[in-house]
Motif scaffolding. Structure first.
Motif, PDB file in Angstrom:
ATOM      1  N   UNK A   1      41.202  42.419  40.033  1.00  0.00           N
ATOM      2  CA  UNK A   1      42.645  42.918  41.588  1.00  0.00           C
ATOM      3  C   UNK A   1      41.875  42.875  42.941  1.00  0.00           C
ATOM      4  N   UNK A   2      42.540  42.389  43.794  1.00  0.00           N
ATOM      5  CA  UNK A   2      41.256  42.848  44.917  1.00  0.00           C
ATOM      6  C   UNK A   2      42.727  43.714  45.312  1.00  0.00           C
ATOM      7  N   UNK A  33      37.225  46.924  44.907  1.00  0.00           N
ATOM      8  CA  UNK A  33      36.865  47.406  43.535  1.00  0.00           C
ATOM      9  C   UNK A  33      37.674  48.393  44.695  1.00  0.00           C
ATOM     10  N   UNK A  34      38.710  49.417  43.975  1.00  0.00           N
ATOM     11  CA  UNK A  34      39.443  49.809  43.958  1.00  0.00           C
ATOM     12  C   UNK A  34      39.532  51.602  44.583  1.00  0.00           C
ATOM     13  N   UNK A  90      47.457  47.907  49.469  1.00  0.00           N
ATOM     14  CA  UNK A  90      48.297  47.057  48.564  1.00  0.00           C
ATOM     15  C   UNK A  90      47.380  46.977  47.635  1.00  0.00           C
ATOM     16  N   UNK A  91      47.588  46.458  46.017  1.00  0.00           N
ATOM     17  CA  UNK A  91      46.858  45.516  45.127  1.00  0.00           C
ATOM     18  C   UNK A  91      47.587  43.977  45.062  1.00  0.00           C
ATOM     19  N   UNK A  92      46.692  43.499  45.616  1.00  0.00           N
ATOM     20  CA  UNK A  92      46.764  41.598  45.521  1.00  0.00           C
ATOM     21  C   UNK A  92      48.379  41.745  46.109  1.00  0.00           C
ATOM     22  N   UNK A  96      51.225  49.015  45.374  1.00  0.00           N
ATOM     23  CA  UNK A  96      50.649  50.036  44.085  1.00  0.00           C
ATOM     24  C   UNK A  96      51.033  50.588  43.447  1.00  0.00           C
ATOM     25  N   UNK A  97      51.687  50.140  41.751  1.00  0.00           N
ATOM     26  CA  UNK A  97      51.180  51.023  40.587  1.00  0.00           C
ATOM     27  C   UNK A  97      51.316  52.186  40.956  1.00  0.00           C
ATOM     28  N   UNK A  98      52.184  53.197  40.091  1.00  0.00           N
ATOM     29  CA  UNK A  98      51.990  54.450  39.942  1.00  0.00           C
ATOM     30  C   UNK A  98      50.828  55.340  39.715  1.00  0.00           C
ATOM     31  N   UNK A  99      50.430  54.735  39.101  1.00  0.00           N
ATOM     32  CA  UNK A  99      49.219  54.913  38.656  1.00  0.00           C
ATOM     33  C   UNK A  99      48.293  55.235  39.451  1.00  0.00           C
ATOM     34  N   UNK A 100      47.780  54.133  40.382  1.00  0.00           N
ATOM     35  CA  UNK A 100      46.608  54.159  41.824  1.00  0.00           C
ATOM     36  C   UNK A 100      47.506  54.264  43.253  1.00  0.00           C
TER      37      UNK A 100
END
Length: 126
Positions: A1-2, A33-34, A90-92, A96-100
């Protein structure tokens, strides 16, 4: 994921994702990388917090900073619109999903002004 860390300047806080939200982008920095993206977001968040007295920041890594005297007149809707300096991660190009998400960035010392500009239409990321 970017991961994208995005700076914006415009009439609405970043979580509204209006149809033309990408027109308000002033800068984009992309990471693979997150943790690198989060560290950059944190640096930019701190810098904006030092520059602007008002902040509304959410755990989903979307934040708006402003000064109440930074407004622009909208001819189409006939009212002053608050201008926001926004920061989001954002991710892609998606929220972002809750876990991030990161609760350390949830902070609010003011509510933004939500004008009812008739020319803007609400949208969601797709």
């Amino acid at each position: 994921m970017a991961y994208q860390v995005i700076k914006m300047y415009g009439d609405f806080e970043p979580w509204w994702f209006l149809d033309d939200w990408q027109e308000d982008i002033t800068a984009i920095k992309e990471f693979q990388v997150y943790e690198d993206a989060l560290a950059y977001y944190q640096e930019e968040w701190q810098s904006l917090q030092e520059q602007f007295p008002k902040v509304n920041s959410k755990s989903n890594l979307m934040s708006a900073f402003w000064r109440t005297d930074d407004q622009r007149w909208c001819e189409e809707c006939g009212e002053n619109l608050q201008q926001y300096h926004s920061l989001l991660m954002l991710g892609n190009w998606q929220e972002l999903p809750e876990d991030l998400q990161d609760l350390d960035f949830e902070h609010r010392n003011a509510e933004g002004i939500h004008p009812s500009c008739s020319i803007k239409q609400h949208n969601t990321l797709s």
